[in-house]
Design a protein around this motif. Structure first.
Motif, PDB file in Angstrom:
ATOM      1  N   LYS A 331       6.374  56.053  39.514  1.00 24.21           N
ATOM      2  CA  LYS A 331       5.732  57.155  39.926  1.00 24.21           C
ATOM      3  C   LYS A 331       5.992  56.938  41.255  1.00 24.21           C
ATOM      4  CE  LYS A 331       1.644  58.314  37.318  1.00 24.21           C
ATOM      5  NZ  LYS A 331       0.772  58.493  37.259  1.00 24.21           N
ATOM      6  N   TYR A 332       6.071  58.188  42.034  1.00 27.65           N
ATOM      7  CA  TYR A 332       6.409  58.688  43.676  1.00 27.65           C
ATOM      8  C   TYR A 332       5.547  59.481  44.033  1.00 27.65           C
ATOM      9  CZ  TYR A 332      11.257  56.533  44.040  1.00 27.65           C
ATOM     10  OH  TYR A 332      12.092  55.115  44.185  1.00 27.65           O
ATOM     11  N   VAL A 333       4.200  59.562  44.505  1.00 26.99           N
ATOM     12  CA  VAL A 333       3.695  60.115  45.466  1.00 26.99           C
ATOM     13  C   VAL A 333       3.703  59.904  46.602  1.00 26.99           C
ATOM     14  CG1 VAL A 333       0.756  60.046  45.655  1.00 26.99           C
ATOM     15  CG2 VAL A 333       1.683  58.266  44.259  1.00 26.99           C
ATOM     16  N   PHE A 334       3.898  61.654  47.556  1.00 29.73           N
ATOM     17  CA  PHE A 334       4.153  61.963  48.226  1.00 29.73           C
ATOM     18  C   PHE A 334       2.712  62.802  48.750  1.00 29.73           C
ATOM     19  CE2 PHE A 334       8.729  61.772  46.491  1.00 29.73           C
ATOM     20  CZ  PHE A 334       9.067  60.106  47.739  1.00 29.73           C
ATOM     21  N   LYS A 335       2.246  62.657  50.204  1.00 23.70           N
ATOM     22  CA  LYS A 335       1.078  63.399  51.053  1.00 23.70           C
ATOM     23  C   LYS A 335       2.063  63.285  52.446  1.00 23.70           C
ATOM     24  CE  LYS A 335      -2.018  61.263  48.141  1.00 23.70           C
ATOM     25  NZ  LYS A 335      -3.995  60.813  48.253  1.00 23.70           N
ATOM     26  N   GLN A 336       1.916  64.660  52.311  1.00 31.31           N
ATOM     27  CA  GLN A 336       3.086  65.447  53.777  1.00 31.31           C
ATOM     28  C   GLN A 336       3.489  63.889  54.414  1.00 31.31           C
ATOM     29  OE1 GLN A 336       1.144  68.277  56.190  1.00 31.31           O
ATOM     30  NE2 GLN A 336       1.242  68.084  53.696  1.00 31.31           N
ATOM     31  N   LYS A 337       4.992  64.128  53.793  1.00 27.86           N
ATOM     32  CA  LYS A 337       5.827  63.152  54.089  1.00 27.86           C
ATOM     33  C   LYS A 337       6.838  64.419  53.873  1.00 27.86           C
ATOM     34  CE  LYS A 337       5.406  58.823  53.001  1.00 27.86           C
ATOM     35  NZ  LYS A 337       6.038  57.925  53.857  1.00 27.86           N
ATOM     36  N   ARG A 338       7.798  64.236  55.509  1.00 28.16           N
ATOM     37  CA  ARG A 338       8.973  64.582  55.807  1.00 28.16           C
ATOM     38  C   ARG A 338      10.094  64.429  55.111  1.00 28.16           C
ATOM     39  NH1 ARG A 338      10.919  62.333  61.220  1.00 28.16           N
ATOM     40  NH2 ARG A 338      11.339  60.181  60.140  1.00 28.16           N
ATOM     41  N   LEU A 339      10.771  65.813  54.929  1.00 24.70           N
ATOM     42  CA  LEU A 339      11.734  65.552  53.971  1.00 24.70           C
ATOM     43  C   LEU A 339      12.899  64.825  54.223  1.00 24.70           C
ATOM     44  CD1 LEU A 339      12.983  67.236  51.773  1.00 24.70           C
ATOM     45  CD2 LEU A 339      14.240  67.799  52.701  1.00 24.70           C
ATOM     46  N   VAL A 340      12.490  64.788  55.650  1.00 25.25           N
ATOM     47  CA  VAL A 340      14.191  63.070  55.221  1.00 25.25           C
ATOM     48  C   VAL A 340      13.583  61.835  55.378  1.00 25.25           C
ATOM     49  CG1 VAL A 340      13.236  62.439  57.730  1.00 25.25           C
ATOM     50  CG2 VAL A 340      15.511  62.040  57.453  1.00 25.25           C
ATOM     51  N   ASP A 341      12.204  61.596  54.934  1.00 24.68           N
ATOM     52  CA  ASP A 341      11.226  60.121  54.249  1.00 24.68           C
ATOM     53  C   ASP A 341      12.180  60.514  52.884  1.00 24.68           C
ATOM     54  OD1 ASP A 341      11.216  59.128  56.832  1.00 24.68           O
ATOM     55  OD2 ASP A 341       9.176  60.141  57.283  1.00 24.68           O
ATOM     56  N   ILE A 342      11.199  61.630  52.719  1.00 25.36           N
ATOM     57  CA  ILE A 342      11.128  61.748  51.124  1.00 25.36           C
ATOM     58  C   ILE A 342      12.772  60.764  50.725  1.00 25.36           C
ATOM     59  CG2 ILE A 342      10.827  63.348  48.717  1.00 25.36           C
ATOM     60  CD1 ILE A 342       8.241  64.092  50.683  1.00 25.36           C
ATOM     61  N   LEU A 343      13.564  61.751  51.011  1.00 23.83           N
ATOM     62  CA  LEU A 343      15.380  61.953  50.000  1.00 23.83           C
ATOM     63  C   LEU A 343      15.593  60.556  50.960  1.00 23.83           C
ATOM     64  CD1 LEU A 343      16.226  65.374  51.435  1.00 23.83           C
ATOM     65  CD2 LEU A 343      15.834  64.256  49.090  1.00 23.83           C
ATOM     66  N   SER A 344      14.964  59.931  51.869  1.00 23.15           N
ATOM     67  CA  SER A 344      15.360  58.114  52.202  1.00 23.15           C
ATOM     68  C   SER A 344      14.554  57.640  51.025  1.00 23.15           C
ATOM     69  CB  SER A 344      14.605  57.992  53.210  1.00 23.15           C
ATOM     70  OG  SER A 344      15.341  56.639  53.778  1.00 23.15           O
ATOM     71  N   THR A 345      13.513  57.839  50.385  1.00 24.79           N
ATOM     72  CA  THR A 345      13.473  57.084  48.979  1.00 24.79           C
ATOM     73  C   THR A 345      14.033  57.540  48.198  1.00 24.79           C
ATOM     74  OG1 THR A 345      11.546  56.812  50.073  1.00 24.79           O
ATOM     75  CG2 THR A 345      10.888  56.349  48.225  1.00 24.79           C
ATOM     76  N   LEU A 346      14.352  58.249  48.034  1.00 23.34           N
ATOM     77  CA  LEU A 346      14.678  58.477  46.794  1.00 23.34           C
ATOM     78  C   LEU A 346      15.640  58.194  46.967  1.00 23.34           C
ATOM     79  CD1 LEU A 346      13.518  62.301  46.003  1.00 23.34           C
ATOM     80  CD2 LEU A 346      12.452  60.540  44.419  1.00 23.34           C
ATOM     81  N   SER A 347      16.599  58.434  47.726  1.00 24.61           N
ATOM     82  CA  SER A 347      18.207  57.741  48.094  1.00 24.61           C
ATOM     83  C   SER A 347      18.545  56.539  47.592  1.00 24.61           C
ATOM     84  CB  SER A 347      18.947  57.966  48.820  1.00 24.61           C
ATOM     85  OG  SER A 347      18.360  57.423  50.199  1.00 24.61           O
ATOM     86  N   ARG A 348      17.504  55.576  47.496  1.00 29.26           N
ATOM     87  CA  ARG A 348      17.551  54.077  46.708  1.00 29.26           C
ATOM     88  C   ARG A 348      17.279  53.903  45.701  1.00 29.26           C
ATOM     89  NH1 ARG A 348      15.003  53.174  52.797  1.00 29.26           N
ATOM     90  NH2 ARG A 348      13.464  53.191  51.469  1.00 29.26           N
ATOM     91  N   TRP A 349      16.879  55.092  44.911  1.00 27.99           N
ATOM     92  CA  TRP A 349      16.657  54.292  43.804  1.00 27.99           C
ATOM     93  C   TRP A 349      17.779  55.777  42.903  1.00 27.99           C
ATOM     94  CZ3 TRP A 349      15.159  52.298  40.123  1.00 27.99           C
ATOM     95  CH2 TRP A 349      14.471  52.449  38.756  1.00 27.99           C
ATOM     96  N   TYR A 350      17.941  56.183  43.335  1.00 26.95           N
ATOM     97  CA  TYR A 350      19.491  57.424  42.659  1.00 26.95           C
ATOM     98  C   TYR A 350      20.550  57.399  43.365  1.00 26.95           C
ATOM     99  CZ  TYR A 350      15.473  60.336  40.346  1.00 26.95           C
ATOM    100  OH  TYR A 350      14.992  60.670  39.670  1.00 26.95           O
ATOM    101  N   ASP A 351      20.672  56.530  43.973  1.00 23.81           N
ATOM    102  CA  ASP A 351      21.849  56.355  45.007  1.00 23.81           C
ATOM    103  C   ASP A 351      22.350  57.064  44.863  1.00 23.81           C
ATOM    104  OD1 ASP A 351      23.939  54.431  45.935  1.00 23.81           O
ATOM    105  OD2 ASP A 351      24.465  53.996  43.210  1.00 23.81           O
ATOM    106  N   PHE A 352      22.295  57.431  46.322  1.00 22.88           N
ATOM    107  CA  PHE A 352      23.251  59.057  47.141  1.00 22.88           C
ATOM    108  C   PHE A 352      22.713  59.112  48.502  1.00 22.88           C
ATOM    109  CE2 PHE A 352      18.880  60.944  46.297  1.00 22.88           C
ATOM    110  CZ  PHE A 352      18.259  60.945  46.879  1.00 22.88           C
ATOM    111  N   GLU A 353      23.509  59.373  48.509  1.00 21.04           N
ATOM    112  CA  GLU A 353      24.213  59.685  50.180  1.00 21.04           C
ATOM    113  C   GLU A 353      24.145  60.703  50.612  1.00 21.04           C
ATOM    114  OE1 GLU A 353      24.500  57.251  52.229  1.00 21.04           O
ATOM    115  OE2 GLU A 353      25.148  55.993  51.051  1.00 21.04           O
ATOM    116  N   VAL A 354      22.708  61.251  51.896  1.00 28.05           N
ATOM    117  CA  VAL A 354      22.272  62.020  52.453  1.00 28.05           C
ATOM    118  C   VAL A 354      22.991  63.061  54.064  1.00 28.05           C
ATOM    119  CG1 VAL A 354      20.593  63.772  53.014  1.00 28.05           C
ATOM    120  CG2 VAL A 354      20.184  62.254  51.446  1.00 28.05           C
ATOM    121  N   PHE A 355      23.261  64.427  53.969  1.00 25.88           N
ATOM    122  CA  PHE A 355      24.405  65.352  54.584  1.00 25.88           C
ATOM    123  C   PHE A 355      23.618  66.172  55.451  1.00 25.88           C
ATOM    124  CE2 PHE A 355      27.282  67.887  56.337  1.00 25.88           C
ATOM    125  CZ  PHE A 355      27.500  67.834  57.889  1.00 25.88           C
TER     126      PHE A 355
END
Length: 402
Positions: A331-355
């Protein structure tokens, strides 16, 4: 007056996909190892929805005549299989929305959402996600003699240059304990386990300590502990369940910090690309030392030390530990997390880059719980439908905009 948005999302469908699709595929094919069978059985017993989902997959597997698939094409075959399952599942679901709003001194909007949607909602999104899939068990084992092994599919054993055997499974590498003095090495021999982007893996050390390793992480450890201390070196993120030994403290060196324990469960996140390093205690007691700064913390369960690398400041605070260690349970649990931090976490697992087309979108806050093996398009739809954030995906690049 400025308006600040805070969005809350929660997964509503596919709640039963808490194990890799490939594991279910291999179960249907009858090719699970003993460790995988144990994991699958535990998942199956978690709820009737899991059994219903598995039986549904079995039926469609037979209908689609997918019995003969080359090993190298398992992932492609499963993606095709999974799309058919999801399509049949979603047409049975009805869309349901829940949202609420409250006003304080400055306007704060909290939008709570539980979504059930049909497969045709994908038409509203300008995304192509066929190249972005959840991670899987994957690691590289580097021996002291320089030899390397790619883990994730193999089963069996490897032999150290010391003569000791290492057991290998598709999800776990384990070192058998030293049973007599003749097996004790005369010098410390280190191995290294590296988990790439889009991967996870587990290791059981010679003393019985269990370690769950997250994506983009590396653990350097002795093949056997033979002195009065047990020391390992971590880069990235891992969860430890340390075998208690009052005579030999267990020490994790991670960035600027040294974490000392006797027997306990805790998580460490120490990514070079992140501003903050975290040590979060689940049970027991640990001591966190910053030797260069001559600063120490003794943590009780539910406490966390945060080290900010930019300001060179370490602080202690009480947290909900699930937010920081739930990844090991799928699971991923986010509490008042910035979108930039959420996507940074997800990018390591789903293997993508963000612009980011808009810098301010990075600061939008979200709260919610996601399944680690959910379809990536579903996660993006949750965020899109609870905010004014939009995503465009080109292969493995995610563009974010208002």
């Amino acid at each position: 007056m400025a308006v600040r948005y805070r969005y809350v999302f929660k997964t509503g469908i596919m709640e039963d996909k808490t194990i890799p699709a490939k594991l279910i595929y291999r179960k249907i094919k009858g090719k699970l190892s003993a460790v995988e069978e144990e994991r699958f059985d535990a998942w199956l017993k978690e709820g009737w929805e899991h059994r219903e989902y598995y039986e549904r997959m079995q039926r469609i597997y037979q209908e689609e005549n997918m019995q003969e698939v080359a090993v190298g094409k398992i992932q492609d075959a499963w993606e095709m299989f999974e799309k058919r399952v999801q399509g049949r599942w979603r047409v049975e679901r009805k869309r349901r929305w829940m949202w609420g709003m409250s006003v304080a001194a400055s306007v704060v909007i909290v939008l709570c959402l539980i979504m059930y949607y049909q497969v045709n909602t994908r038409k509203d999104m300008n995304i192509a996600v066929q190249n972005i899939v959840p991670g899987q068990y994957n690691a590289i084992l580097e021996m002291a003699d320089g030899s390397t092994y790619h883990l994730g599919e193999q089963q069996g054993s490897l032999q150290e240059k010391t003569g000791r055997l290492i057991k290998i499974d598709s999800t776990l590498v384990s070192y058998l304990p030293v049973s007599n003095k003749q097996e004790i090495p005369q010098e410390i021999v280190y191995n290294k386990l590296s988990v790439p982007r889009g991967g996870e893996y587990r290791i059981e050390l010679e003393d019985g300590t269990k370690v769950w390793m997250n994506s983009e992480s590396c653990l350097r450890y002795p093949v056997a502990f033979f002195n009065d201390m047990r020391e390992v070196y971590l880069e990235g993120e891992a969860y430890f369940e340390v075998q208690r030994d009052v005579d030999r403290p267990f020490i994790v060196h991670s960035g600027e910090q040294k974490v000392t324990v006797l027997g306990t469960s805790f998580g460490i996140s120490c990514y070079a690309s992140e501003v903050n390093d975290y040590t979060t205690l689940v049970s027991g007691k640990v001591k966190v030392d910053f030797e260069r700064r001559k600063q120490s913390f003794v943590l009780e369960p539910g406490m966390q030390v945060v080290y900010n690398k930019e300001s060179d400041v370490a602080t202690e605070k009480k947290v909900d530990v699930a937010e920081f260690v739930a990844w090991k349970n799928g699971k991923y649990v986010f509490k008042q997390k910035r979108l930039v931090d959420i996507l940074s976490t997800l990018s390591r697992w789903y293997d993508f880059e963000v612009f980011y087309r808009n810098e301010d979108v990075k600061e939008v806050l979200f709260s919610g719980e996601l399944r680690r093996f959910d379809d990536f398009s579903y996660l993006l739809q949750l965020i899109e439908r609870t905010s004014d954030v939009k995503f465009v995906i080109d292969k493995k690049i995610v563009q974010v905009m208002r």
